[in-house]
Enzyme design. Structure first.
Site, PDB file in Angstrom:
ATOM      1  N   ASP A  24       0.934  -1.255   0.166  1.00 44.93           N
ATOM      2  CA  ASP A  24       0.007   0.076   0.146  1.00 44.93           C
ATOM      3  C   ASP A  24       0.878   1.081  -0.014  1.00 44.93           C
ATOM      4  O   ASP A  24       1.836   1.535   0.903  1.00 44.93           O
ATOM      5  CB  ASP A  24      -0.974   0.016   1.218  1.00 44.93           C
ATOM      6  N   ASP A 119      -3.617   2.562  -5.539  1.00 41.92           N
ATOM      7  CA  ASP A 119      -2.302   2.517  -4.613  1.00 41.92           C
ATOM      8  C   ASP A 119      -2.207   1.507  -3.762  1.00 41.92           C
ATOM      9  O   ASP A 119      -1.464   1.519  -2.907  1.00 41.92           O
ATOM     10  CB  ASP A 119      -2.781   3.969  -3.663  1.00 41.92           C
ATOM     11  N   GLU A 120      -2.688   0.351  -4.245  1.00 37.79           N
ATOM     12  CA  GLU A 120      -2.566  -0.735  -3.621  1.00 37.79           C
ATOM     13  C   GLU A 120      -2.654  -2.079  -4.295  1.00 37.79           C
ATOM     14  O   GLU A 120      -3.218  -2.098  -5.246  1.00 37.79           O
ATOM     15  CB  GLU A 120      -3.961  -1.127  -2.652  1.00 37.79           C
TER      16      GLU A 120
END
Length: 438
Positions: A24, A119-120
């Site tokens: 993350d 974003d992960e």
DNA sequence: TCTGGGGTCCTAGGACCC
DNA sequence: TCTGGGGTCCTAGGACCC
């Protein structure tokens, strides 16, 4: 031997023990802004939603001031002034491109990866048991930071849900240095007991309220809840979460990005709009965005929804309406879709309102090679128009979004959303690339 | 002055069919 | 007295995610 656990929608519930890492990006949007402006290091940074309305991302320093996600920024006016908080409009061209770079790097560390959000990413590290997983994750973290400037933190667990929890724990103590492996942890029960149900992936506000009422407050208690009870009250989705807490993978890694079943495009206006002509421009713009996404995933839509709304927060006369149009034949042609959307818009438009928002949704999505042509309608997309569309898409891809636009989208766009503090599109526009020397 | 924009899945209930 | 029942499709609403 029969499994004691129910098989959920065909998933093999009895296969125990995956190895998942959740990577993350820390405060992703704020970190992206920092990469191109190192002076922001150590300073409070806040990134705003579209139309510069709410807070959508904060650096740790901004979090420390108590600036919450989702709060309208005008409510933090004093903080912004007195503490010198750096504000930015969201710059999705930049964030999207930085995301792609991070994901490209992660792909080099395992063949099995699911890009879960901007974003992960989930990585499967099954079969990497000969490595020290914590060290390996540390190596991944350092590589991403070195090559892109983006800081990440990583959690490792036997299921995706546990990896999410491990990720939460990775931020708990500085000595973890952004990496936490919960697999075979000797204190797993205490760790789970320290996680509130609200912080479990898949447990939101409503379920938290319900669980708390029944004295289930943390992940350990939820893990030990009775299957039947969970399934009854939290449906099969909730049961999957509970099984995952026990280390039984029920949510598989999705390596291929499935085609979207609905494509939505909508924005609030920078200022209220009254005129039908301007609404038509906005709707044409949203259709153009949606249709491009449609073509990108090689599909076509057979239903167009258009909606229109006044300002929800104001005292003025309110109006909301939407209209659904079923196309005779599915299409991905921007021109055709604009035509249908405009007809729908005219149907729901009422004079005399101050409109704040409009949007379109494309559904009834089918793969482009499976379009059912209607016996009574001419094949809608002729060869030349199809070629033209392809050329436009290609130019916009290579030279940047909106290099070529449809005239119906309007020129001046007085209704356009506010983006007063947007940084340059450093990585996706030739004329906005940072200069080393001016 | 100023309050985001996307998505997913599951379940229940109604219409309709045989 | 007893008034079928199983299947499919669609929609709306509610939960969740980022």
């Amino acid at each position: 031997m029969k499994s004691v656990y129910p098989s959920l929608h065909g998933l093999p519930a009895e296969t125990k023990g995956g190895v998942y890492a959740l990577v993350d990006c820390n405060n992703f949007y704020a970190s992206c802004e920092r990469v191109f402006n190192p002076k922001l290091e150590g300073k409070p940074v806040v990134v705003l939603s579209n139309n510069d309305g709410c807070v959508v991302a904060r650096s740790n320093e901004a979090k420390a001031y108590g600036i919450k996600i989702g709060t309208p920024i005008f409510q933090c006016e004093d903080l912004v002034k007195n503490q010198k908080v750096y504000l930015f409009s969201s710059n999705y061209a930049l964030y999207g491109d930085m995301s792609r770079r991070v994901m490209d790097i992660l792909t080099q560390f395992t063949p099995e990866i699911e890009i879960y959000s901007i974003d992960e990413a989930f990585l499967s590290l099954k079969g990497f048991h000969y490595l020290n997983l914590t060290e390996y994750a540390g190596h991944i973290k350092n590589t991403v930071k070195k090559w892109t400037g983006i800081p990440v933190s990583i959690g490792i667990g036997e299921t995706k849900t546990l990896a999410k929890i491990a990720h939460k724990l990775s931020k708990r103590k500085p000595e973890y240095d952004g990496v936490f492996n919960i697999i075979d942890h000797p204190e797993i029960d205490q760790l789970l007991a320290s996680i509130e149900v609200n912080d479990i992936w898949g447990i939101g506000g409503q379920y938290t309220k319900f669980l708390n009422k029944h004295n289930i407050n943390n992940a350990l208690q939820l893990r030990n809840a009775r299957d039947k009870w969970v399934e009854k009250h939290l449906t099969s989705v909730g049961l999957r979460t509970v099984l995952e807490l026990r280390g039984i993978p029920c949510i598989p890694l999705e390596e291929t990005i499935p085609a979207k079943k609905g494509i939505m495009s909508s924005r609030s206006f920078g200022k209220p709009v009254e005129k039908l002509t301007e609404l038509k421009e906005a709707v044409a713009t949203y259709i153009s965005i949606g249709a491009e996404k449609l073509r990108k995933q090689k599909s076509a839509a057979s239903v167009v929804h258009v909606f229109l709304a006044t300002d929800f927060f104001k005292e003025e006369p309110k109006y909301f309406n939407f209209s659904t149009f079923r196309l005779p034949t599915a299409t991905a042609s921007t021109t055709d879709l604009i035509g249908y959307a405009h007809k729908s818009l005219e149907k729901i438009f009422r004079k005399g309102y101050q409109y704040k928002r409009a949007g379109v949704m494309l559904t009834g999505i089918v793969p482009e090679n499976q379009i059912q042509y209607n016996l009574f309608e001419p094949k809608p997309l002729n060869r030349r128009r199809e070629t033209l569309t392809k050329v436009i898409d290609k130019i916009n891809l290579e030279l940047g979004t909106d290099t070529i636009q449809y005239a119906a989208e309007g020129i001046n766009k007085p209704w356009r959303m506010r983006q007063a503090k947007r940084t340059k599109r450093f990585t996706t526009k030739w004329d906005e690339i940072p200069l080393v020397k001016g």
